[in-house]
Every structure is written in C-alpha cells, then in structure tokens.
Design a protein around this motif. Structure first.
Motif, mmCIF file in Angstrom:
data_model
loop_
_atom_site.group_PDB
_atom_site.id
_atom_site.type_symbol
_atom_site.label_atom_id
_atom_site.label_comp_id
_atom_site.label_asym_id
_atom_site.label_seq_id
_atom_site.Cartn_x
_atom_site.Cartn_y
_atom_site.Cartn_z
ATOM 1 N N ARG A 94 9.618 7.621 3.231
ATOM 2 C CA ARG A 94 8.631 8.307 2.411
ATOM 3 C C ARG A 94 7.995 9.454 3.195
ATOM 4 N N LEU A 95 7.698 10.531 2.493
ATOM 5 C CA LEU A 95 7.070 11.694 3.102
ATOM 6 C C LEU A 95 5.613 11.779 2.660
ATOM 7 N N ILE B 13 0.822 -1.202 0.000
ATOM 8 C CA ILE B 13 0.000 0.000 0.000
ATOM 9 C C ILE B 13 0.860 1.257 0.000
ATOM 10 N N GLN B 14 2.017 1.183 0.664
ATOM 11 C CA GLN B 14 2.922 2.341 0.666
ATOM 12 C C GLN B 14 3.476 2.600 -0.740
ATOM 13 N N LYS B 15 3.721 1.526 -1.457
ATOM 14 C CA LYS B 15 4.208 1.684 -2.827
ATOM 15 C C LYS B 15 3.114 2.261 -3.729
ATOM 16 N N LEU C 111 1.504 3.967 7.951
ATOM 17 C CA LEU C 111 0.585 3.670 6.855
ATOM 18 C C LEU C 111 0.525 2.158 6.659
ATOM 19 N N SER C 112 -0.554 1.564 7.091
ATOM 20 C CA SER C 112 -0.828 0.140 6.893
ATOM 21 C C SER C 112 -2.325 -0.037 7.009
ATOM 22 N N LEU C 113 -2.818 -1.161 6.530
ATOM 23 C CA LEU C 113 -4.254 -1.426 6.630
ATOM 24 C C LEU C 113 -4.693 -1.497 8.088
ATOM 25 N N GLN C 114 -3.857 -2.110 8.932
ATOM 26 C CA GLN C 114 -4.218 -2.254 10.333
ATOM 27 C C GLN C 114 -4.334 -0.898 11.039
ATOM 28 N N GLU C 115 -3.527 0.067 10.629
ATOM 29 C CA GLU C 115 -3.542 1.375 11.274
ATOM 30 C C GLU C 115 -4.552 2.334 10.656
ATOM 31 N N CYS C 116 -4.786 2.187 9.367
ATOM 32 C CA CYS C 116 -5.482 3.254 8.647
ATOM 33 C C CYS C 116 -6.891 2.927 8.167
ATOM 34 N N LEU C 117 -7.233 1.650 8.043
ATOM 35 C CA LEU C 117 -8.575 1.308 7.590
ATOM 36 C C LEU C 117 -9.408 0.887 8.804
ATOM 37 N N THR C 118 -10.387 1.692 9.135
ATOM 38 C CA THR C 118 -11.191 1.443 10.333
ATOM 39 C C THR C 118 -12.647 1.223 9.955
ATOM 40 N N TYR D 160 -3.684 9.831 -0.906
ATOM 41 C CA TYR D 160 -4.108 8.923 0.157
ATOM 42 C C TYR D 160 -5.635 8.872 0.171
ATOM 43 N N PRO D 161 -6.258 7.675 0.263
ATOM 44 C CA PRO D 161 -7.726 7.578 0.176
ATOM 45 C C PRO D 161 -8.460 8.328 1.280
ATOM 46 N N GLY D 162 -7.787 8.569 2.406
ATOM 47 C CA GLY D 162 -8.422 9.326 3.473
ATOM 48 C C GLY D 162 -8.417 10.817 3.230
ATOM 49 N N GLY D 163 -7.677 11.252 2.199
ATOM 50 C CA GLY D 163 -7.654 12.656 1.819
ATOM 51 C C GLY D 163 -7.032 13.549 2.873
ATOM 52 N N THR D 164 -7.318 14.831 2.734
ATOM 53 C CA THR D 164 -6.894 15.836 3.710
ATOM 54 C C THR D 164 -8.127 16.626 4.121
ATOM 55 N N CYS D 165 -7.926 17.568 5.026
ATOM 56 C CA CYS D 165 -9.068 18.367 5.472
ATOM 57 C C CYS D 165 -9.676 19.160 4.322
ATOM 58 N N LEU D 166 -8.900 19.356 3.223
ATOM 59 C CA LEU D 166 -9.413 20.116 2.095
ATOM 60 C C LEU D 166 -10.219 19.257 1.126
ATOM 61 N N THR D 167 -9.974 17.946 1.147
ATOM 62 C CA THR D 167 -10.629 17.065 0.171
ATOM 63 C C THR D 167 -11.609 16.073 0.795
ATOM 64 N N ALA D 168 -11.505 15.883 2.115
ATOM 65 C CA ALA D 168 -12.376 14.895 2.768
ATOM 66 C C ALA D 168 -13.829 15.329 2.716
ATOM 67 N N LYS D 169 -14.738 14.362 2.652
ATOM 68 C CA LYS D 169 -16.162 14.664 2.646
ATOM 69 C C LYS D 169 -16.565 15.321 3.966
ATOM 70 N N PRO D 170 -17.486 16.295 3.909
ATOM 71 C CA PRO D 170 -17.934 16.942 5.149
ATOM 72 C C PRO D 170 -18.587 15.916 6.081
ATOM 73 N N ALA D 171 -18.402 16.140 7.374
ATOM 74 C CA ALA D 171 -19.029 15.255 8.353
ATOM 75 C C ALA D 171 -20.542 15.425 8.305
ATOM 76 N N SER D 172 -21.270 14.311 8.419
ATOM 77 C CA SER D 172 -22.739 14.360 8.342
ATOM 78 C C SER D 172 -23.333 13.785 9.619
ATOM 79 N N PHE D 173 -23.912 14.660 10.422
ATOM 80 C CA PHE D 173 -24.563 14.243 11.655
ATOM 81 C C PHE D 173 -25.931 14.892 11.733
ATOM 82 N N SER D 174 -26.841 14.254 12.468
ATOM 83 C CA SER D 174 -28.235 14.727 12.520
ATOM 84 C C SER D 174 -28.697 14.819 13.963
#
Length: 782
Positions: free
Chosen positions: A637-638, A419-421, A669-676, A428-442
């Motif tokens: 890697r940076l 995945i690092q490669k 960066l690994s599946l165990q750390e980053c995919l929840t 990164y699939p989690g994006g950044t604060c500029l690209t991440a989907k807005p939080a949706s709560f009701s």
C-alpha cells in the motif's frame, strides 16, 4: 541504666562514709577468689581511672605488686597517678576476704595490702562474703535483684557472657528469667537465628572466626532451642532441617526468607541434600523450601511453554491460563527473590497477555480501534515488555519467545491489518502538514522531546511522574507518516508550520519551507526554533523558566535499535531518567513540561515476519517503510508523506518488515507505531505552594555547603547532586532539612569532588525537586 552503670556505682558506693564519726577510707578492696570478674576488669578500668590491679608490674595498665599499690595509694609512685577526688580501688584476683584477715599468717605477697583492710573498706556482700557474679545479679541488697538461674550451666554461661551483659539495660532485665539460654544467646550476639543462618551459609568459616567460648555458646543455644547440635550433626543436616522448616525450624525459615540474599551459599548447601519425593501438585509450603523442587517446576514450565509453538492462538491462551494457576504460587517463594523462578515471574504478565488478547481490537471505525487501544489494548504491549524483562538464560528466552509469539503476534497482526484496511484510500487520522492542527505552545512551556516514547511507555511514565506528586494531562496523538524520526520529530515542534517536504526526498527528511534547507542533522531545525523564540536546552541544561524551550532527552529508540528485545530489561531505568529530567525542568521554573514523541515501535522477540520488496524498486528501504523509485510499482500500500502529500511511499503489510530478523523496528502503520501519548506535566498543589522558595545565599567553606532560602520552605530538605533529578547522584553525607530560619548545611564526603560542577537542590517529602541552583563544589554558584 546499664548493668555496667549499676556495677560502677555499687563499687564506688562502698567508700561512702559518715564524716561526723568516720574518716575517709584509704581505698576500696575488691577480693575475687575465683577470678570471676577478671575478664571485665579492662572494661571497668576504662570507666574507673582509680581502679588498680594486684598482679605483675605493668604501670601503664595500673597493675603491680602489693607494695607498689601501697605506694600509689600513698601518692609516692612516680609512674602512675590517681584522680584526687576518687577513692582508690584495688582489685584482688585470686584473693578472698579470708586471706586478708590474719596479717601474721597472710601470704607474704599480700601482707602490704592486708593492712589496708583496717584503713579502707571491702566491697562485699552484707553477710561479709565476696561478691560473685551470681550473688550480685540476684541480691536485692547491694545487687540488682534479678531472677537468675543457679544451675552450673547457667553459672558457666553467665561468666562467659558477662562482658556482653554489662551493656544491657537493667530495666529490660527485670521480670526476665536469666538462664543458660539467655546468657548463651547474649554471648552469641543476641540473635541465635541469625547466627544459625550464618553458620549454614559460611560452614567451617563461621566457627573459625569466633572464640571458642562463643562457638560453645552457639552450640548450646541450638541444642536447647532447636534440639540440634551443630558440632556433631553438621551443616548439611542443618540445611535439610531448614528446607523442611518443621517445628522450631519454621521460625528459622521465615527469617531466611526475609533476607535470603544475605546468605548466598544456603541454596547451594540445600542442593547438596536429598529432598523428599514430591508429586506435581505438592503443597508449596512443604516443597517450597527445596530449590530442587522449584528447579523441576521451572523445567516443566519451560517444556510447556515451548509446546505452545505447535498450537493455535486460542489454545495457547487457554494453556497459559492453566499454567498460571499451577505456577503462580511459586512467585511468593524465596526462590523468586533470588532470581531462580524467572519463568514463573514472566508467566504473570504472559497470562495478562493471554487474557487480554482474547478480545480483538479489529472492529468498528478508526476511532473505535484507537479507543480500544487507549483503554486496554496498550496493556498487551506492556505485558510483553514486562514478561521479557524477567528472562536472561538462553533457554528461558527461547521459552518466553515461543509463548509471546504464540499469542501476541496474531493479535498485533490482526489489528495492524485492520487499520491498514480501514485507511486504504482514506485519510490518515494524523493528517499531513496541510491538514494537521497548528501546534499550540505558551510562554512557560518547555517541550521535552523523547524519541520512541511508545503509548505503553507513556503510561509507565505517567505512573512514575504521579508518584512524585506532579499533575499530568494526557492526550493521545497520531504520529506523522511514515512513523520514523526524520518525519515525526519535526511534526511535534512549535515550528511545524515553517517546514515542508521537497519533491523527490528519499529519506523522509523535510526541509525549511522558505529556503529548502534539509533538517537532517538538526542544525536548521534548532535554528528555526531559536528564531521562533525557543531556548535550546542541551541534555543537562535547565534554563530559567522564561519564554519557551525545546529539550531533547531519552534513549529509548537508540536502545531499541541496539538491543532488540533486550530493550525490555532497561525500560524502567529509562523511564526513571525521563522522570528525573522532568523534575529538573519543573524545579528550574518552567510552568509546564510538554512531553512529545515522534513515533512508537514494534517489538517481537525472534524477529518480525519478513516481506519482500525488491531493492530495484526502492530508493530507500527501511524496516517498515520505503520510498519507491520514480515509475516503480509495488503491491504494498502507498501512503502520502506527511510533509509533502504529493509524494507517496510504501509501508509493509501487517506487522511485517522489509528486513529479515528485525526484533525492534518502526516506520509502518500500526497502533503500536502510530498512536502515541503526549503529556503536559505541571506541579501539583503542594509543589506549587512550595515553588515560591528562592535561594538567597549559597556559601562554601571547604566542602561544607550552607544555603539560605526564603519563601515557603517548610518540609524541604537540602541536597547536592551531580545530576539534579537523580537522588542516587547525591555527593553529600546526607540530605538535611531546612531549619526554621531557612538555612541548612551539608558536607561533601569525597574530597576529590572539589572543583567539580554540581547542583544544589531542595526536595520535598515526596522526593520531588522544588528548586535548584548550579554550583561548583567548594566554589561559586554558576
């Protein structure tokens, strides 16, 4: 009816008379030449206040000489009185009916009562003979008409067991052969196998704690039913027979296996005996009764697991599967329940790891990688935790550590590097604060933040919640980078859009976008949440279900950093606590509990591989991530920081760590750390229907709590707990179902609880919380 009830009626019925031609008898005489009934007279006196005894003068026991008995019957004795509506009964131990016949030749001490045979009646057989125990049990004319053996051993056992026989139901004795074995079994408590196991467990203390007649009865039962004499053969001979469990001892062995922890010393007794010689592939049905055999099997398995350190992963997997075939049968043995087969138990999960890791996740796109992990890859991580949870002894930990590292480390390293490669130079699939989907709560949402809820633990939580009858929606989610709490926690809040990262922040802590105030410490984050209309619920607060709420709960990450691999032994308890907390929040009226987390983690017994990063290059170096000093360069890697895409940080390669000996860590960066896994929990249909119930009254009278409710309360029960979601924290004698009128009462059993805060809860048949209200024990609702 009991035998006792029939006996009482038979004695009293002796006084039945025809008033047309007879006068009421002055008394009932009960002769007993052989004193067969004497042992149970105290029992009968408790039921027959009119029963007196010929004997020494002890008026408080209604016992005295013949002349005194005459006085009592005549109502002239001041030291005792008899019920006026009952015919007096006089028990005559050591006296036969023949002794009373001729008053002139009657012994002097009997003469005052001999005359009573003419004014009273004698309780005797239809042939005028005295009632013996055997005669009364067998006779169908005035007796019970039972099938009773007449040999001397049966008669002896019958007399000893009479006080136990009195409590037996006559209907259950009909059609049964009452012989010496029956009476001896009855005398020893009716459960000879239990007694035998207790004897094997307690040794001499068993005999010392019983009357001589009970010990003799126990010996006779063992001789008759097992061809074994405890008196002469001893505990070790019995332990050998138990271990071999042949013939009639098979039933004893099965009984032992049902509850072995009741007899903690039996394994030690068997270990004092010499077992047969078994080969490596001995039938566990034969060898499994010997703890020594199981011990040897564990030793062999320990050796074979340690040998995995010297073979490549594919050979280790094959060997583990082979070992599983060999040792899996031991998991059904009693030694497993007693905790004496930890490696065999761990091997079950180790074999799942071996089978699953034959397939690599490192293939295809990032989506393919994530899909494989969500489908089956997480089970490998789960298997590691479940395997480690079984071991305690250092030698067992060493063996399991070796085996886990042999098959798990290459697999997790492979997927992490892949995945690092894939993401090197890509988004990164989690994006950044500029690209991440807005939080949706009701409105009606309570966001429950659980620090370190890794994907596999999320799956365990799903199972735990579903078992309570709740409905769950699962949604995989990528964490913010780096995968540490400072960065990830703020990213899952409803106020994510009000947060940014300051340039040059070395500790991955973002700030309030408008003011630049750091969120470190949590004060300004809570302030943002409150300003956005979110209630902040502390650890034990539930809120009122109105608007939105933020709640933090769970100690997974804290426990992981403190305990290392031993976190595995506490996972189930931690998941149960989180389940209880969710149940409390739903019962408090929240429509949805949204479970979110900041990151996962890596766990490897023995420590993750170390990679060097000179301290001179880093402003801040954590286990798996580091912020570099301005102008510093590194081969690592940076990656851009989630909160400030213009600021980069270094992540350790593969599953390596910047610190030595870390068994539990995160930030990389690994599946165990980053995919929840994010969860949305709502009440199921049955819980939704019951949710309309409301408390209308909670009243304390001392330590008794009475409630009244309205709504759909059918099938609900009342409880009072110190922790609403924890059934083990109940403070009452027992929960009580609500009556048809919607009321119920429970009593707090500990007086010292008065004045303490607690929660009155309603639970359904699944044990799920339906409604709750705070209270002070013995006081008011809060």
């Amino acid at each position: 009816m009991r035998v006792l009830d029939h006996l009482l009626k038979a004695i009293r019925d002796a006084a039945v008379f025809n008033p047309e031609v007879q006068v009421a008898p002055a008394c009932i005489l009960w002769p007993d030449r052989d004193r067969q009934w004497e042992a149970v007279i105290p029992v009968l006196q408790a039921e027959l206040p009119e029963l007196m005894i010929l004997g020494d003068y002890v008026p408080e026991k209604r016992s005295g000489p013949a002349i005194w008995l005459r006085c009592v019957i005549a109502g002239r004795a001041e030291d005792v009185s008899l019920p006026e509506d009952k015919t007096p009964i006089v028990y005559l131990p050591g006296v036969s009916r023949q002794d009373l016949r001729a008053v002139e030749s009657c012994p002097d001490h009997l003469k005052p009562v001999a005359e009573l045979q003419y004014r009273g009646v004698i309780w005797s057989q239809i042939n005028a003979k005295d009632w013996t125990i055997l005669a009364w049990l067998k006779s169908d004319q005035g007796g019970l008409g039972l099938d009773v053996a007449q040999d001397n051993e049966a008669k002896s056992a019958m007399q000893l067991a009479l006080y136990r026989l009195l409590d037996e139901e006559v209907s259950l004795l009909k059609g049964k052969r009452l012989d010496k074995d029956y009476f001896n079994t009855l005398l020893t408590g009716g459960d000879p196998i239990r007694d035998l196991l207790q004897w094997l467990d307690q040794g001499e203390a068993f005999q010392a704690g019983r009357p001589e007649h009970e010990w003799k009865a126990f010996v006779e039962v063992c001789r008759s039913q097992l061809a074994f004499n405890p008196q002469s053969e001893g505990v070790l001979a019995g332990s050998t027979k138990l271990a071999n469990h042949e013939g009639p001892w098979h039933a004893v062995w099965e009984r032992y296996c049902e509850a072995p922890k009741r007899y903690p010393h039996i394994p030690g007794q068997i270990r004092k005996c010499q077992p047969p010689v078994f080969d490596l592939f001995a039938d566990d049905k034969v060898a499994g009764g010997w703890p020594q055999w199981n011990d040897n099997q564990e030793i062999n398995l320990h050796r074979d697991l340690l040998a995995l350190a010297k073979v490549p992963a594919h050979e280790a997997r094959a060997k583990i599967k082979e070992l599983e075939k060999q040792h899996s049968r031991r998991r059904s043995l009693v030694w497993t329940e007693l905790g004496e087969a930890p490696l065999a138990c761990a091997l079950e999960h180790l074999s799942i790891i071996a089978e699953t890791t034959k397939t690599s996740l490192a293939a295809g796109s990032v989506d393919d990688l994530a899909g494989g992990y969500q489908s089956w890859g997480w089970r490998v991580d789960d298997g590691v935790l479940r395997a480690l949870a079984h071991v305690d002894a250092p030698s067992d930990v060493e063996a399991m550590t070796t085996a886990v590292r042999a098959v798990y480390l290459p697999w997790m390293e492979d997927s992490a590097r892949y995945i690092q490669k894939l993401l090197d130079g890509a988004s990164y699939p989690g994006g950044t604060c500029l690209t991440a989907k807005p939080a949706s709560f009701s409105p009606g949402d309570c966001v429950l933040f659980v620090d370190g809820l890794r994907f596999d633990l999320g799956k365990r939580l799903v199972d735990s919640i579903e078992a309570r009858g709740y409905e769950i929606f699962e949604e995989p989610a990528w964490t913010a980078l780096p995968s540490v709490t400072a960065t990830g926690k703020a990213a899952v809040t409803p106020v994510r859009d009000k947060i940014r990262g300051e340039d040059g922040s070395p500790d991955f802590e973002p700030s309030v976008a408008d003011t630049g105030q750091s969120l470190k410490g949590g004060y300004h984050l809570k302030k943002l949440l409150a300003n956005a209309g979110c209630s902040i619920l502390e650890r034990s607060a539930d809120g009122d279900g109105q608007g939105m709420a933020w709640c933090e709960f769970g100690d997974i990450d804290h426990e992981g950093h403190d305990r290392g691999w031993k976190l595995a032994k506490h996972i189930d308890a931690l998941i149960l606590e989180i389940t209880d907390r969710i149940a409390e929040l739903l019962a408090a009226g929240w429509k949805r509990v949204r479970v979110v987390t900041d990151h996962g983690w890596l766990l490897l017994p023995g420590g993750l591989p170390k990679i060097d990063l000179p301290s001179a290059l880093a402003d801040n170096k954590w286990g798996r991530c580091a912020s570099l000093k301005p102008g510093a360069t590194s081969e690592d890697r940076l990656y851009p920081w989630y909160w400030n895409p213009h600021q980069y940080f270094a992540l350790a390669d593969g599953v390596s760590c910047f610190k030595k000996g870390e068994e539990y860590t995160h930030g990389g960066l690994s599946l165990q750390e980053c995919l929840t896994l994010q969860l949305t929990v709502t009440r199921g249909e049955s819980a939704q229907a019951a949710a309309s119930v409301e408390f209308t009254d909670v009243v304390w009278k001392g330590l008794r709590c009475t409630v009244a409710v309205v709504g759909n309360f059918s099938g609900l029960s009342l409880d009072v707990r110190s922790q609403a979601g924890n059934s083990l924290s109940s403070v009452v004698v027992g929960s009580k179902p609500l009556k048809d009128n919607g009321t119920a009462s429970v009593v707090v059993e500990n007086e010292e609880m008065e004045g303490r805060e607690a929660t009155v809860v309603l639970i359904d048949t699944n044990g799920s919380l339906v409604a709750q209200i705070g209270t002070v024990i013995g006081g008011d609702v809060i």
